[in-house]
Write a protein that holds these residues in place. Structure first.
Motif, PDB file in Angstrom:
ATOM      1  N   SER A 143      43.827  40.769  40.724  1.00 56.85           N
ATOM      2  CA  SER A 143      43.728  40.925  39.272  1.00 56.85           C
ATOM      3  C   SER A 143      42.677  39.985  38.698  1.00 56.85           C
ATOM      4  O   SER A 143      41.888  40.356  37.812  1.00 56.85           O
ATOM      5  CB  SER A 143      45.088  40.644  38.620  1.00 56.85           C
ATOM      6  OG  SER A 143      46.065  41.557  39.051  1.00 56.85           O
ATOM      7  N   ILE A 144      42.656  38.755  39.212  1.00 51.77           N
ATOM      8  CA  ILE A 144      41.674  37.771  38.744  1.00 51.77           C
ATOM      9  C   ILE A 144      40.255  38.217  39.095  1.00 51.77           C
ATOM     10  O   ILE A 144      39.321  38.116  38.291  1.00 51.77           O
ATOM     11  CB  ILE A 144      41.981  36.389  39.337  1.00 51.77           C
ATOM     12  CG1 ILE A 144      43.289  35.847  38.755  1.00 51.77           C
ATOM     13  CG2 ILE A 144      40.839  35.407  39.087  1.00 51.77           C
ATOM     14  CD1 ILE A 144      43.814  34.603  39.449  1.00 51.77           C
ATOM     15  N   MET A 145      40.074  38.753  40.305  1.00 53.62           N
ATOM     16  CA  MET A 145      38.758  39.238  40.694  1.00 53.62           C
ATOM     17  C   MET A 145      38.344  40.433  39.833  1.00 53.62           C
ATOM     18  O   MET A 145      37.180  40.545  39.426  1.00 53.62           O
ATOM     19  CB  MET A 145      38.754  39.633  42.169  1.00 53.62           C
ATOM     20  CG  MET A 145      37.401  40.145  42.635  1.00 53.62           C
ATOM     21  SD  MET A 145      37.372  40.466  44.405  1.00 53.62           S
ATOM     22  CE  MET A 145      35.747  41.232  44.537  1.00 53.62           C
ATOM     23  N   TRP A 158      40.876  49.138  36.621  1.00 51.41           N
ATOM     24  CA  TRP A 158      41.481  49.926  37.709  1.00 51.41           C
ATOM     25  C   TRP A 158      40.544  50.002  38.905  1.00 51.41           C
ATOM     26  O   TRP A 158      40.991  49.947  40.061  1.00 51.41           O
ATOM     27  CB  TRP A 158      41.860  51.324  37.231  1.00 51.41           C
ATOM     28  CG  TRP A 158      40.677  52.233  36.945  1.00 51.41           C
ATOM     29  CD1 TRP A 158      40.078  52.436  35.743  1.00 51.41           C
ATOM     30  CD2 TRP A 158      39.977  53.044  37.903  1.00 51.41           C
ATOM     31  NE1 TRP A 158      39.026  53.312  35.869  1.00 51.41           N
ATOM     32  CE2 TRP A 158      38.940  53.712  37.185  1.00 51.41           C
ATOM     33  CE3 TRP A 158      40.109  53.270  39.271  1.00 51.41           C
ATOM     34  CZ2 TRP A 158      38.045  54.585  37.798  1.00 51.41           C
ATOM     35  CZ3 TRP A 158      39.222  54.144  39.892  1.00 51.41           C
ATOM     36  CH2 TRP A 158      38.212  54.794  39.176  1.00 51.41           C
ATOM     37  N   LEU A 159      39.240  50.108  38.637  1.00 55.13           N
ATOM     38  CA  LEU A 159      38.272  50.167  39.731  1.00 55.13           C
ATOM     39  C   LEU A 159      38.110  48.791  40.371  1.00 55.13           C
ATOM     40  O   LEU A 159      37.955  48.671  41.597  1.00 55.13           O
ATOM     41  CB  LEU A 159      36.930  50.681  39.217  1.00 55.13           C
ATOM     42  CG  LEU A 159      35.824  50.881  40.262  1.00 55.13           C
ATOM     43  CD1 LEU A 159      36.293  51.819  41.367  1.00 55.13           C
ATOM     44  CD2 LEU A 159      34.559  51.413  39.595  1.00 55.13           C
ATOM     45  N   GLY A 160      38.167  47.742  39.550  1.00 55.27           N
ATOM     46  CA  GLY A 160      38.103  46.380  40.080  1.00 55.27           C
ATOM     47  C   GLY A 160      39.264  46.081  41.008  1.00 55.27           C
ATOM     48  O   GLY A 160      39.110  45.423  42.051  1.00 55.27           O
ATOM     49  N   TYR A 161      40.463  46.569  40.635  1.00 56.39           N
ATOM     50  CA  TYR A 161      41.625  46.394  41.512  1.00 56.39           C
ATOM     51  C   TYR A 161      41.382  47.055  42.869  1.00 56.39           C
ATOM     52  O   TYR A 161      41.701  46.490  43.925  1.00 56.39           O
ATOM     53  CB  TYR A 161      42.866  47.025  40.874  1.00 56.39           C
ATOM     54  CG  TYR A 161      43.297  46.413  39.563  1.00 56.39           C
ATOM     55  CD1 TYR A 161      43.095  45.055  39.290  1.00 56.39           C
ATOM     56  CD2 TYR A 161      43.922  47.189  38.589  1.00 56.39           C
ATOM     57  CE1 TYR A 161      43.500  44.502  38.077  1.00 56.39           C
ATOM     58  CE2 TYR A 161      44.337  46.647  37.387  1.00 56.39           C
ATOM     59  CZ  TYR A 161      44.117  45.304  37.130  1.00 56.39           C
ATOM     60  OH  TYR A 161      44.522  44.759  35.945  1.00 56.39           O
ATOM     61  N   LEU A 162      40.825  48.255  42.843  1.00 56.78           N
ATOM     62  CA  LEU A 162      40.584  48.997  44.083  1.00 56.78           C
ATOM     63  C   LEU A 162      39.533  48.301  44.945  1.00 56.78           C
ATOM     64  O   LEU A 162      39.701  48.158  46.163  1.00 56.78           O
ATOM     65  CB  LEU A 162      40.147  50.428  43.756  1.00 56.78           C
ATOM     66  CG  LEU A 162      40.033  51.389  44.940  1.00 56.78           C
ATOM     67  CD1 LEU A 162      41.380  51.549  45.630  1.00 56.78           C
ATOM     68  CD2 LEU A 162      39.501  52.741  44.469  1.00 56.78           C
ATOM     69  N   GLU A 379      47.847  47.627  39.466  1.00 54.73           N
ATOM     70  CA  GLU A 379      47.729  48.734  38.522  1.00 54.73           C
ATOM     71  C   GLU A 379      48.833  48.694  37.474  1.00 54.73           C
ATOM     72  O   GLU A 379      48.684  49.232  36.382  1.00 54.73           O
ATOM     73  CB  GLU A 379      47.761  50.073  39.270  1.00 54.73           C
ATOM     74  CG  GLU A 379      46.614  50.287  40.269  1.00 54.73           C
ATOM     75  CD  GLU A 379      45.250  50.437  39.609  1.00 54.73           C
ATOM     76  OE1 GLU A 379      45.174  50.484  38.359  1.00 54.73           O
ATOM     77  OE2 GLU A 379      44.234  50.500  40.349  1.00 54.73           O
ATOM     78  N   ALA A 380      49.954  48.016  37.810  1.00 57.63           N
ATOM     79  CA  ALA A 380      51.049  47.858  36.846  1.00 57.63           C
ATOM     80  C   ALA A 380      50.825  46.663  35.921  1.00 57.63           C
ATOM     81  O   ALA A 380      51.712  46.311  35.134  1.00 57.63           O
ATOM     82  CB  ALA A 380      52.371  47.701  37.576  1.00 57.63           C
ATOM     83  N   ASP A 381      49.653  46.011  36.031  1.00 58.92           N
ATOM     84  CA  ASP A 381      49.281  44.877  35.171  1.00 58.92           C
ATOM     85  C   ASP A 381      50.235  43.704  35.329  1.00 58.92           C
ATOM     86  O   ASP A 381      50.743  43.146  34.357  1.00 58.92           O
ATOM     87  CB  ASP A 381      49.210  45.305  33.708  1.00 58.92           C
ATOM     88  CG  ASP A 381      48.593  44.226  32.816  1.00 58.92           C
ATOM     89  OD1 ASP A 381      47.800  43.415  33.334  1.00 58.92           O
ATOM     90  OD2 ASP A 381      48.912  44.200  31.612  1.00 58.92           O
TER      91      ASP A 381
END
Length: 557
Positions: A143-145, A158-162, A379-381
Motif C-alpha cells: 500500500s505504501i509503495m 489499484w494498479l500500484g497494488y498489483l 484492494e480492501a484499503d
C-alpha cells in the motif's frame, strides 16, 4: 535387549548438498532454501556479518514510519515514545532466546515452536499466525509503495497494488542465495536516503524538535497516561512476530566456535532481537516527520511515508529531484521487505500444509497464495484501518512468541522439563503438547476478548499486557502440571552418532535418505521403522501411511 532400530554407518560430509539429476522437484527446491528442514553446515557458507546484514536488510520496511505516526497523531509524542520504548523492550527480551536457538541449531521458528511446547501438529496454529503476519505486512508495504507510485508516476492505487505484488515474484523464487545479494547491496542506499533528511531538518531548524516534543495528539492533552501508552504499545507489539523473519536468515549462521564466537554473538544479537532498535528508531522518526508536515498535508496524509519523505527532501534539495528520491526510497524499502515477507510466508504455509496433508506441493504455490491474500487486503484499503488490524493481531502474536520464549528460557534452562536440544522430526514429537497449545490459546482468547471490550472498557488497553503475562505464567505452570511428559514421543532416534558435535553445534556427519536418495546431515534424519536405513525429515513428513515413522517409546527428559 533393545529392539529399536540402530544405525552407525556414516559418510564424510560433502562440500555441498545437491539433488541428483532427475530428482523430484520438491527435493531440489528444499535443498535451496531448506523448507521444512534443518539448514546443513555444508550450505551455510556465509560469514556471521553477511547473514546479519541480510537479516537486517529485511527490516527496511516503511510500515514503522506509518505505525509511529499513527500512534503519535492519536496520543501525542510523549505517549507515543513511551509506547514505542515499552514495546521495544518486550520484543528484545522475548526475541533473544528465539534468535539464539535459531542461529545455534539452524532451524526456523516453526521448527523451534514444534519442540518448544507445541508438538508436531500443535505448531500448525502458530504457522498460520506467522503466515498471516507476512501477508498483513506485505499488504501494508505494498500500500505504501502504491501511494508512492501514484504520487510519482500517476498510477491509480489499484494498479500500484498489483505492480507492488507482482514485482517481487522473480526475486523470491531463488531463496537465500538471491536474497542475501539483494539485501547487502541495497542497504547502504536505503540508509542514506532515510537518515539524510532527518539529520538535515534537525541541524537547520532546531525548532522542529521542540514542536515534535510538544505535540499533544488529537486524542490527548499533552500529558502521559497509561491507557494511551498501552494502546500504542499494543500496535507496536504486532511486530513481535518479525523475529520469525529474522530467524529465517539467522538459521544460516555458521557454527559457533572459539575463533568466531565474538562475531557470531554480535551478529545474532544485532540481527535477532536487535532489529527492534532500528525499528523503534524508525517509529520515532515517523512521529517526528508526521508532526513536521502536519500543517502542510493534514493529519490524514501525515502517516503516509511518501508524504513524509517528500516534504523532508523538499526542505534540503531542488524541487526537481525531490519526488524521484522519495519514490526511490519507498520502492527500495518495499522491495527489501516484501521479498522477505513473500519468502517467509511461503515457508510458513508450506510447513503447515505439508504436515496436515502429508504432501509437499512446492514452495512457489504458497508464494502465490500469500501474495493473493496480500493483494486482497490492499484492494480492501487496509491502510485506512491499519492500527485496528495491528492492535487485534498483536494479541495472537504476543501469546505465541512469549510462550515459545518462556519455554526456552524457563522450561528448558531453569525447570529443565523441556528437552534442551531442539526436536522437530515427525515420530520424535507428540502430535500436540498441551504446554504450549493451552498457554497460547488461553492467552490469545482472553486478550482478544479484552481488546474487543469483552471485559469492559477499562481493561481494553491492557490486552497486550494480558497476552504476555498469561503466556508467561501458564507456560511453566503447564510444564509442571504435565511433568514435561508431552514433549518427546521418544528420546532415541535409532542412530548412534551424536546429534551435536564436541562444540555443541549440530553434527555435520551425513547420511543418505533411502527414500529420496539424497545426502542429509545428522540432525535432519532418523532411523526408519521398517528398513535398516535412515529417512530425512521431509520424507518423514510426507509419509502418508507411516511406514518410516518410528513407533512411540517411553519418553524421559
Amino acid at each position: 535387549m533393545s529392539t529399536e532400530p540402530r544405525l552407525a554407518e556414516v559418510t564424510e560430509p560433502e562440500p555441498a548438498q545437491k539433488a541428483a539429476p532427475g530428482a523430484d522437484q520438491a527435493v531440489k527446491e528444499t535443498l535451496e532454501d531448506y523448507t521444512l528442514r534443518f539448514a546443513p553446515r555444508s550450505y551455510r557458507r556465509w560469514t556471521p556479518m553477511v547473514v546479519a546484514t541480510t537479516a537486517l536488510g529485511g527490516i527496511a520496511y516503511m510500515a514503522d514510519f506509518s505505525i509511529g505516526a499513527g500512534i503519535g497523531l492519536a496520543h501525542g509524542t510523549g505517549n507515543a515514545l513511551l509506547a514505542i520504548a515499552v514495546a521495544a523492550v518486550v520484543i528484545f527480551v522475548t526475541g533473544f532466546p528465539l534468535a539464539y536457538y535459531g542461529a545455534r541449531y539452524n532451524i526456523d521458528l516453526d521448527l523451534i515452536t514444534r519442540g518448544s511446547g507445541f508438538g508436531y501438529f500443535g505448531s500448525v496454529l502458530t504457522s498460520v499466525i506467522f503466515a498471516s503476519f507476512t501477508f498483513i505486512f506485505f499488504a501494508l508495504e505494498g500500500s505504501i509503495m502504491a501511494q508512492g507510485l501514484k504520487l510519482g508516476l500517476g498510477l491509480p492505487l489499484w494498479l500500484g497494488y498489483l505492480v507492488s505484488t507482482l514485482m517481487v515474484i522473480p526475486l523470491v523464487i531463488y531463496g537465500m542465495t538471491a536474497l542475501s545479494k539483494l539485501q547487502v547491496w541495497t542497504t547502504p542506499i536505503w540508509l542514506l536516503l532515510m537518515v539524510g533528511p532527518l539529520v538535515y531538518l534537525v541541524a537547520t531548524d532546531p525548532g522542529t524538535v521542540d514542536r515534535f516534543l510538544a505535540y499533544a495528539g488529537t486524542d490527548g492533552d499533552g500529558g502521559v497516561n497509561t491507557a494511551s501508552v498501552l494502546l500504542g504499545a499494543g500496535v507496536c507489539l504486532s511486530l513481535i512476530a518479525q523475529i520469525g523473519e529474522q530467524i529465517d536468515y539467522l538459521r544460516f549462521m555458521p557454527p559457533k566456535t572459539e575463533s568466531n564466537k565474538r562475531s557470531w554473538w554480535t551478529a545474532v544479537v544485532m540481527a535477532g532481537p536487535g532489529w527492534v532498535v532500528l525499528g523503534a528508531l524508525k517509529q520515532a522518526i515517523g512521529v517526528f516527520l508526521a508532526v513536521y508536515i502536519i500543517a502542510e498535508v493534514g493529519p490524514t496524509a501525515a502517516p503516509e511515508p511518501i508524504q513524509q519523505f517528500k516534504h523532508a527532501f523538499d526542505a534540503m534539495m531542488p524541487s526537481w529531484i525531490v519526488l524521484p528520491l522519495a519514490v526511490a526510497l519507498v520502492v527500495i524499502s518495499q522491495i527489501k521487505i516484501n521479498v522477505t515477507n513473500a519468502y517467509s510466508g511461503s515457508l510458513a504455509w508450506t510447513n503447515s500444509f505439508t504436515r496436515v496433508t502429508k504432501r509437499y506441493p512446492g514452495r512457489m504455490v504458497f508464494v502465490l497464495v500469500n501474495l493473493g491474500f496480500a493483494l486482497i487486503l490492499m484492494e480492501a484499503d487496509m491502510f485506512s484501518f491499519l492500527n485496528s488490524i495491528l492492535g487485534f493481531y498483536s494479541n495472537c502474536a504476543i501469546a505465541w512468541v512469549v510462550t515459545v520464549a518462556t519455554d526456552i528460557g524457563i522450561n528448558k534452562y531453569v525447570l529443565k522439563l523441556s528437552p534442551h536440544a531442539p526436536e522437530f522430526r515427525r515420530g520424535m514429537l507428540y502430535a500436540v503438547n498441551p504446554v504450549g497449545v493451552v498457554s497460547f490459546v488461553a492467552a490469545s482468547a482472553l486478550s482478544i476478548a479484552m481488546y474487543f471490550h469483552g471485559l469492559g472498557d477499562t481493561l481494553q488497553p491492557y490486552s497486550p499486557v494480558a497476552a504476555a503475562v498469561i503466556a508467561f505464567v501458564l507456560t511453566p505452570l503447564m510444564a509442571v502440571v504435565t511433568k514435561g511428559r508431552y514433549y518427546l514421543r521418544r528420546t532415541d532416534d535409532g542412530i548412534d552418532e551424536p546429534l551435536l558435535d564436541e562444540d555443541g553445534n549440530p553434527s555435520a556427519v551425513t547420511y543418505e535418505c533411502h527414500v529420496c536418495r539424497q545426502q542429509f546431515e545428522r540432525p535432519d534424519v532418523a532411523a526408519c521403522r521398517t528398513h535398516d536405513a535412515v529417512v530425512c525429515s521431509l520424507c518423514l513428513s510426507t509419509d502418508k501411511v507411516g511406514d518410516h515413522v518410528l513407533p512411540e517409546a517411553p519418553a524421559t527428559v
